[in-house]
Design a protein around this motif. Sequence first.
Motif, PDB file in Angstrom:
ATOM      1  N   HIS A   1      28.425  41.684  51.363  1.00  0.00           N
ATOM      2  CA  HIS A   1      29.563  40.762  51.428  1.00  0.00           C
ATOM      3  C   HIS A   1      29.089  39.318  51.241  1.00  0.00           C
ATOM      4  CE1 HIS A   1      33.464  39.216  52.480  1.00  0.00           C
ATOM      5  NE2 HIS A   1      32.971  38.541  53.504  1.00  0.00           N
TER       6      HIS A   1
ATOM      7  N   LEU B   1      35.365  47.971  42.042  1.00  0.00           N
ATOM      8  CA  LEU B   1      35.124  46.784  41.209  1.00  0.00           C
ATOM      9  C   LEU B   1      36.434  46.105  40.819  1.00  0.00           C
ATOM     10  CD1 LEU B   1      32.241  47.980  38.825  1.00  0.00           C
ATOM     11  CD2 LEU B   1      32.098  46.882  41.058  1.00  0.00           C
TER      12      LEU B   1
ATOM     13  N   LYS C   1      38.175  45.023  44.526  1.00  0.00           N
ATOM     14  CA  LYS C   1      37.330  44.257  45.442  1.00  0.00           C
ATOM     15  C   LYS C   1      37.626  44.636  46.895  1.00  0.00           C
ATOM     16  CE  LYS C   1      34.892  41.495  42.720  1.00  0.00           C
ATOM     17  NZ  LYS C   1      33.575  40.899  42.865  1.00  0.00           N
ATOM     18  N   GLU C   2      37.806  45.917  47.128  1.00  0.00           N
ATOM     19  CA  GLU C   2      37.983  46.411  48.478  1.00  0.00           C
ATOM     20  C   GLU C   2      37.458  47.836  48.548  1.00  0.00           C
ATOM     21  OE1 GLU C   2      42.201  45.983  49.090  1.00  0.00           O
ATOM     22  OE2 GLU C   2      42.603  48.019  48.390  1.00  0.00           O
TER      23      GLU C   2
ATOM     24  N   LYS D   1      38.520  44.341  52.538  1.00  0.00           N
ATOM     25  CA  LYS D   1      38.227  43.409  51.449  1.00  0.00           C
ATOM     26  C   LYS D   1      36.747  43.008  51.490  1.00  0.00           C
ATOM     27  CE  LYS D   1      42.174  42.616  49.289  1.00  0.00           C
ATOM     28  NZ  LYS D   1      42.309  42.836  47.822  1.00  0.00           N
TER      29      LYS D   1
ATOM     30  N   ASP E   1      33.655  40.680  49.228  1.00  0.00           N
ATOM     31  CA  ASP E   1      33.367  39.691  48.189  1.00  0.00           C
ATOM     32  C   ASP E   1      31.917  39.888  47.753  1.00  0.00           C
ATOM     33  OD1 ASP E   1      33.103  37.451  46.578  1.00  0.00           O
ATOM     34  OD2 ASP E   1      32.782  36.095  48.272  1.00  0.00           O
TER      35      ASP E   1
END
Length: 468
Positions: A247, A271, A274-275, A286, A288
Amino acid sequence: MERHAVTSSVIKQWDEKLLLKILNKIQDVVLVIDTDTTIVYANEAYARILGVPIHKVLGRKLSDIEPEAAVIRAMREGKPSSGRDYIHSLGIHVAGHVFPLLEGDKIIGGVAVFNNISEIVRLNAELQRTKGVADYFKEQLNRVEPLPLSFQEYIGQNSRLKEVLHLAAKVAKTDSTVLILGESGVGKEVLAKAIHHASRRKDKPMIKVNCAAIPDDLLESELFGFEEGAFTGAKRGGKLGKFELAHEGTIFLDEIGDMSLSMQAKLLRVLQEKEIERIGGTRPIKVDFRVIAATNKDLAQMVKEGTFRQDLYYRLNIVPLYLPPLRERKDDIKALAQHFLQQFSKEVGHELILSPQVEWVLYHYDWPGNIRELRNVLEHASIVAAGPVIELQHLPSYLVSGQAQEKMPTDIYNLKESVKRLEKELILAALAQTNNNRSQAIKLLGISRRTFYEKLRQYDIVLGEEDS
C-alpha cells in the motif's frame, strides 16, 4: 416526554424521564428495536457518534436499513452476543453488545449498545501493515543477496542498455505500470528496484512476489491475504496479502508469465479496481500501489496461444522495458567483471585481476545465464585462485574447452596490442564517467582534443548523444 421514544411499552417500572436521562448520559450508542425491527429508541450518542439525526431513523425498520445487523440476529435467535460488527449503510466498524429484550419468556425486541471503532480498526490495519512490511523485510534481510544498484551505479555503457535506462528513469517519475522483459539473469529485479527507488514511492516498501515460485492454490492468499477462519489451518487473526503490504508503495510481480489464467483474471480485476478482497472476507479493501511486472517469456506469443489474457497483457504492457542479454552487450563484460571482482576481493582478502586469456574467454563466451552466470563464474574463480591473478585453470571447466583455447589469438600477451586494448577501455570508461561529455572526458584522460578524436577513429568508437 422527549421525542426519542415512539413507544413506552418497553419501559414500565421506571420513571420514563429519569430512565431516558440516564440512557442519554451513556457515551455508547443505545438502540432499541421491537419485534418487527422498527427502531423505537435511540439515545443522543447515536446522532453524535454515527452522524445521523435521531428523528431520521425512529419509526424505520432496521431490517430495511441494515438487514444483517447483529441486534436483529440476537433478537431472532434469543441469544446475546458481544464483539465487532460492520455497518454497511454507514461504512463504519463498531463494537459492543446486543441482546434480546424479554417480557417474561416472550421476546419483545432487541437492544444494541455499541461504539464506533473505525479509527481503531484503521490504526490496527496500519499496525498490521507495518508489522507485515517489517516481517517481509526481515525475511529479505535474512537472504544473502548483493545490494541492488541505483541508476547512477548501474553497470554498463552499452548503447542499447543506456536507452533502456534513460526510458526507465523517465517512467520512474510516474505511476505508470512497467513491464520488464528479458532472459533470466539479465537484471530485471535490479532494474525494478532502481525504478522504485527513483519514484515518488521510494520511502514506501517495494514488495516482491515470485509468481513462478508459489503454487497456484497458494498464490491467491499470498497476493490478497485471508481472514481468520477462511480455511482450515488459516493463521489466527488472518494475514495481509502482498497488495496490502505494498500500500502506497510498489508491488513487483516477477515471472508473471507463469501465472495461471484463473489468477490472471483475479489480478486484472485488482489492477482495474485498485481494491482487493481477502479470502473469507466480505468487503473490498482499497489499496494504492504501483505495479512493476517482469517475465522471461514472450507474452505477445502467449496471448496468441491463449495462455495469457490479452486484456491483462494490454494492462501491463504500458511501458515495456527490454533488457538485452549479455551476449548482445559484450562491451559491458569487462566492467561487470571488475565490479564483481571488487566485491569478491573483500571476501578473499586480496586484490583480484583477470589474465588476458581469461578476459578473452569471458568476452567470447555467449553467457546463456547472463549477468547471474558471469557473477557465479567469477565467484567460483575467486575462491579457486590462490593468488591475485585469475587464470584459465581457475574458471569452471565448461568455459575452458579445447576448442575455445584453439581459437584464442597467439598475440594475447603482445605488449603493443595490450596497450591498444587498454587505451580503448580507458577512453570508453572516461566517456561513461562523464556521460559522453567530450570536454570532461578529454580532461580526465589528460590528452589533447586532437589526440582524443584520433583515438576515436583508430578504435572505431562511435560517440552517443552528448549529455549535458
